[in-house]
Design an enzyme around this catalytic site. Structure first.
Site, PDB file in Angstrom:
ATOM      1  N   GLU A 135      -3.432 -12.081   6.283  1.00 36.44           N
ATOM      2  CA  GLU A 135      -3.995 -11.145   5.317  1.00 36.44           C
ATOM      3  C   GLU A 135      -4.399 -11.908   4.063  1.00 36.44           C
ATOM      4  OE1 GLU A 135      -1.277  -8.322   3.397  1.00 36.44           O
ATOM      5  OE2 GLU A 135      -2.723  -6.756   3.880  1.00 36.44           O
ATOM      6  N   CYS A 191      -4.329  -2.723   1.666  1.00 36.19           N
ATOM      7  CA  CYS A 191      -3.672  -2.969   2.950  1.00 36.19           C
ATOM      8  C   CYS A 191      -4.529  -2.480   4.103  1.00 36.19           C
ATOM      9  CB  CYS A 191      -2.314  -2.301   2.968  1.00 36.19           C
ATOM     10  SG  CYS A 191      -2.398  -0.588   2.475  1.00 36.19           S
ATOM     11  N   LYS A 249      10.570   1.637  -8.854  1.00 41.59           N
ATOM     12  CA  LYS A 249      10.282   0.337  -9.455  1.00 41.59           C
ATOM     13  C   LYS A 249       8.806  -0.006  -9.265  1.00 41.59           C
ATOM     14  CE  LYS A 249      10.121  -3.960  -8.307  1.00 41.59           C
ATOM     15  NZ  LYS A 249       9.141  -4.468  -9.288  1.00 41.59           N
ATOM     16  N   GLU A 281       5.744   0.139   4.360  1.00 41.57           N
ATOM     17  CA  GLU A 281       4.279   0.098   4.455  1.00 41.57           C
ATOM     18  C   GLU A 281       3.878  -1.320   4.084  1.00 41.57           C
ATOM     19  OE1 GLU A 281       2.505   2.382   5.702  1.00 41.57           O
ATOM     20  OE2 GLU A 281       3.541   4.281   5.354  1.00 41.57           O
ATOM     21  N   GLY A 290       9.147  -7.077   2.996  1.00 39.37           N
ATOM     22  CA  GLY A 290       9.553  -5.901   3.769  1.00 39.37           C
ATOM     23  C   GLY A 290      10.644  -6.223   4.780  1.00 39.37           C
TER      24      GLY A 290
HETATM   25  P1  NAP Z   1       5.319  -7.893  -2.634  1.00 31.33           P
HETATM   26  O1  NAP Z   1       5.402  -9.218  -3.224  1.00 31.33           O
HETATM   27  O2  NAP Z   1       5.976  -7.665  -1.338  1.00 31.33           O
HETATM   28  O3  NAP Z   1       5.876  -6.890  -3.744  1.00 31.33           O
HETATM   29  C1  NAP Z   1       5.908  -5.508  -3.572  1.00 31.33           C
HETATM   30  C2  NAP Z   1       6.981  -4.916  -4.450  1.00 31.33           C
HETATM   31  O4  NAP Z   1       8.262  -5.382  -4.020  1.00 31.33           O
HETATM   32  C3  NAP Z   1       6.883  -5.287  -5.912  1.00 31.33           C
HETATM   33  O5  NAP Z   1       7.274  -4.203  -6.699  1.00 31.33           O
HETATM   34  C4  NAP Z   1       7.870  -6.433  -6.028  1.00 31.33           C
HETATM   35  O6  NAP Z   1       8.366  -6.631  -7.342  1.00 31.33           O
HETATM   36  C5  NAP Z   1       8.960  -5.965  -5.105  1.00 31.33           C
HETATM   37  N1  NAP Z   1       9.821  -7.031  -4.607  1.00 31.33           N
HETATM   38  C6  NAP Z   1       9.549  -8.354  -4.481  1.00 31.33           C
HETATM   39  N2  NAP Z   1      10.618  -9.019  -3.982  1.00 31.33           N
HETATM   40  C7  NAP Z   1      11.597  -8.100  -3.786  1.00 31.33           C
HETATM   41  C8  NAP Z   1      12.937  -8.161  -3.295  1.00 31.33           C
HETATM   42  N3  NAP Z   1      13.480  -9.305  -2.884  1.00 31.33           N
HETATM   43  N4  NAP Z   1      13.657  -7.016  -3.240  1.00 31.33           N
HETATM   44  C9  NAP Z   1      13.125  -5.850  -3.620  1.00 31.33           C
HETATM   45  N5  NAP Z   1      11.860  -5.723  -4.105  1.00 31.33           N
HETATM   46  C10 NAP Z   1      11.100  -6.834  -4.181  1.00 31.33           C
HETATM   47  O7  NAP Z   1       3.835  -7.425  -2.383  1.00 31.33           O
HETATM   48  P2  NAP Z   1       2.624  -7.517  -3.404  1.00 31.33           P
HETATM   49  O8  NAP Z   1       2.187  -8.906  -3.451  1.00 31.33           O
HETATM   50  O9  NAP Z   1       2.982  -6.848  -4.671  1.00 31.33           O
HETATM   51  O10 NAP Z   1       1.574  -6.526  -2.682  1.00 31.33           O
HETATM   52  C11 NAP Z   1       0.682  -6.944  -1.708  1.00 31.33           C
HETATM   53  C12 NAP Z   1       1.138  -6.558  -0.315  1.00 31.33           C
HETATM   54  O11 NAP Z   1       1.389  -5.169  -0.186  1.00 31.33           O
HETATM   55  C13 NAP Z   1       0.116  -6.855   0.746  1.00 31.33           C
HETATM   56  O12 NAP Z   1       0.686  -7.548   1.806  1.00 31.33           O
HETATM   57  C14 NAP Z   1      -0.364  -5.474   1.213  1.00 31.33           C
HETATM   58  O13 NAP Z   1      -0.867  -5.412   2.494  1.00 31.33           O
HETATM   59  C15 NAP Z   1       0.828  -4.659   1.026  1.00 31.33           C
HETATM   60  N6  NAP Z   1       0.479  -3.248   0.915  1.00 31.33           N
HETATM   61  C16 NAP Z   1       0.720  -2.409   1.961  1.00 31.33           C
HETATM   62  C17 NAP Z   1       0.382  -1.079   1.886  1.00 31.33           C
HETATM   63  C18 NAP Z   1       0.647  -0.141   3.021  1.00 31.33           C
HETATM   64  O14 NAP Z   1       0.651   1.055   2.787  1.00 31.33           O
HETATM   65  N7  NAP Z   1       0.900  -0.598   4.208  1.00 31.33           N
HETATM   66  C19 NAP Z   1      -0.209  -0.576   0.736  1.00 31.33           C
HETATM   67  C20 NAP Z   1      -0.450  -1.455  -0.311  1.00 31.33           C
HETATM   68  C21 NAP Z   1      -0.085  -2.788  -0.213  1.00 31.33           C
HETATM   69  P3  NAP Z   1       7.655  -7.680  -8.343  1.00 31.33           P
HETATM   70  O15 NAP Z   1       6.377  -7.077  -8.758  1.00 31.33           O
HETATM   71  O16 NAP Z   1       8.593  -7.809  -9.461  1.00 31.33           O
HETATM   72  O17 NAP Z   1       7.471  -8.946  -7.557  1.00 31.33           O
END
Ligand code: NAP
Ligand code: MG
Length: 452
Positions: free
Chosen positions: A356, A263, A154, A229, A212
């Site tokens: 963050e 991240c 996804k 992650e 997460g």
């Molecule tokens: P996010 O809101 O957590 O979304 C990440 C993914 O999860 C998206 O595909 C999102 O879909 C999906 N999602 C949202 N709610 C969900 C649920 N209840 N059940 C299952 N999936 C769900 O994060 P983001 O705002 O896209 O990304 C930014 C974050 O990612 C930052 O905190 C960053 O640090 C972190 N990150 C971490 C790493 C690492 O390797 N540690 C790498 C990159 C990014 P939708 O798009 O439809 O909302």
């Protein structure tokens, strides 16, 4: 069917309109994956390897197209986007080495022979965020496919285009139907189904720590395997004995790359007090010199933020009372721009030091000595990456061992390498991706004793 508009963040123009999958279509795809997984695990190791190599070659042949798609969809600079597409190719080539090397053990026992197997899990669900759509997808699907699993992926709602193209390229390369499916849709629908559908045996999630935690809690109901992650608040630690010129010249790229939507962004710069003022003097021209603008321009170093709402969130961190040391530039006109911004928080509890931002904002703070540097670096719930600048090799090693983070670099801001392990300490994540053990995260170890 619900649709979504994909917007170019540098121009605010609609790139395309896309249909989003619902729950029933997601279930159908998961069931297709389950059937495909049964055949895929039986494909001879050499043949699975060859198909992954062909997939890698198809990505390479379409590298420029994939990169251009990412520039249009995510506002990544063309230089970064080419690296990202190249990273998918390289991860697939690396993964192609896995099937023939997925070695078990033969363990000495009395009365027979004992051997271990690394069995595939079945269907793996990969949930990808919008900040690095291509690499983060590949770090999951590459080793998962290599280990004999089917993958449902996804992409983030904001950035589905390169993932969809990668799904097409897999089919063109000969990866059997149903083995690798890209399912654009909402996290709360498609992503949530990966968590609740019993046929999905593992969820690989990259995204916010908040989501997460929900994924981990949801997976617990089925004791479903999970790799997380999550976020970061990484420290770039600059000691007085370091090459200050180089440390200051490179610091902006350690945090403002991908407009800080990384991240691993070194969003806290810790500077030894004796060189604090000198470091800021050197940092200012480096920050003002970051070329912010049209991501398709080869000379551009930083593009826009992903969306209007994300820009508003980033901007909300800068309050009237915030001490802004200096800022870089940003273009006029449409696009979700935000300038590189350097802040000097007063208190350790300042949000700019604890949360963050995920944008081009960096906080600079002073420390006294080595112990103080490690203490401040670890004063966070996160632990993903970090940098250490010093010319004392003993100190470099002591501080590297002292900082609670999964990925550190000394005298550099090293990016991720597909052949070294990547992942977070504390609330930055659970498990590791990439590296020599990449495939083991997608297998169960089975022990078999044969009486002789
Ligand atoms: P996010 O809101 O957590 O979304 C990440 C993914 O999860 C998206 O595909 C999102 O879909 C999906 N999602 C949202 N709610 C969900 C649920 N209840 N059940 C299952 N999936 C769900 O994060 P983001 O705002 O896209 O990304 C930014 C974050 O990612 C930052 O905190 C960053 O640090 C972190 N990150 C971490 C790493 C690492 O390797 N540690 C790498 C990159 C990014 P939708 O798009 O439809 O909302
Ligand atoms: Mg989100």
């Amino acid at each position: 069917m619900t649709t979504t508009q994909v917007v170019n963040p540098a121009t605010e123009q609609v790139v395309t309109t896309l249909e989003l999958l619902g729950a029933a279509e997601t279930d159908a795809a998961i069931e297709r994956a389950q059937r495909a997984a049964a055949g895929w695990r039986e494909v001879a190791p050499g043949d699975r390897a060859r198909l992954l190599r062909r997939f890698a070659e198809a990505v390479d042949a379409n590298l420029e197209q994939l990169a251009r798609l990412e520039v249009a969809n995510a506002g990544h600079t063309i230089g970064n986007a080419r690296w990202e597409a190249g990273n998918v190719r390289d991860v697939l080539h690396f993964a192609a080495g896995i099937p023939e090397r997925l070695l078990g053990n033969q363990i000495p026992v009395a009365g027979g022979v004992d051997i271990t197997f690394h069995e595939p899990l079945g269907v793996v669900g990969v949930i990808v965020p919008w900040n690095f759509p291509m690499p983060i997808a590949a770090w999951g699907f590459g080793p998962a496919l290599a280990a004999g699993n089917a993958v449902v992926l996804k992409p983030a709602e904001l950035t589905p285009l390169t993932a969809i193209r990668l799904g097409e390229l897999a089919l063109e390369a000969g990866v059997p139907e149903g083995v690798f499916q890209v399912l654009p849709g909402k996290g709360s629908v498609v992503g949530q189904r990966f968590v609740t559908h019993p046929a999905v045996r593992k969820v690989v999630f990259t995204g916010s720590t908040e989501v997460g935690k929900q994924i981990m809690a949801g997976c617990a109901r089925q004791v479903k395997r999970v790799t997380l992650e999550l976020g970061g608040k990484s420290a770039n630690i600059v000691f007085a004995d370091a090459d200050l010129e180089r440390a200051a010249a490179t610091a902006p790229y350690g945090v403002f790359d991908n407009a800080g939507q990384d991240c691993c962004a070194r969003s806290r710069i810790l500077v030894q007090r004796s060189v604090f003022d000198r470091f800021l003097e050197l940092l200012e021209p480096a920050v003002r010199g970051v070329r912010v603008g049209d991501p398709a321009d080869e000379a551009t170093e930083m593009g826009p933020l992903i969306s209007a709402s994300h820009r508003a969130r980033v901007a909300s961190f800068i309050e009237p009372s915030t001490k802004v040391a200096f800022t870089g530039t940003q273009p006029d006109g449409p696009g979700f721009w935000y300038p590189p911004t350097v802040v000097l928080p007063d208190a350790p509890s300042d949000r700019l030091l604890t949360e963050e931002v995920f944008g081009p904002v960096v906080a600079v703070v002073a420390f006294e000595d080595e112990a103080d540097a490690v203490r401040i670096a670890n004063d966070t719930e996160y632990g993903l990456s970090g940098s250490i600048w010093t010319n004392d090799v003993g100190r470099a090693l002591r501080v590297s061992r002292g900082v609670e983070a999964g990925n550190l670099s000394v005298n550099s801001h090293s990016s991720v390498r597909y052949w070294t392990p990547f992942g977070g300490f504390k609330q930055s994540g659970l498990g590791r991706e990439l590296g020599p053990d990449a495939a083991l995260a997608f297998t169960e170890t089975k022990n078999v004793f044969i009486a002789t």
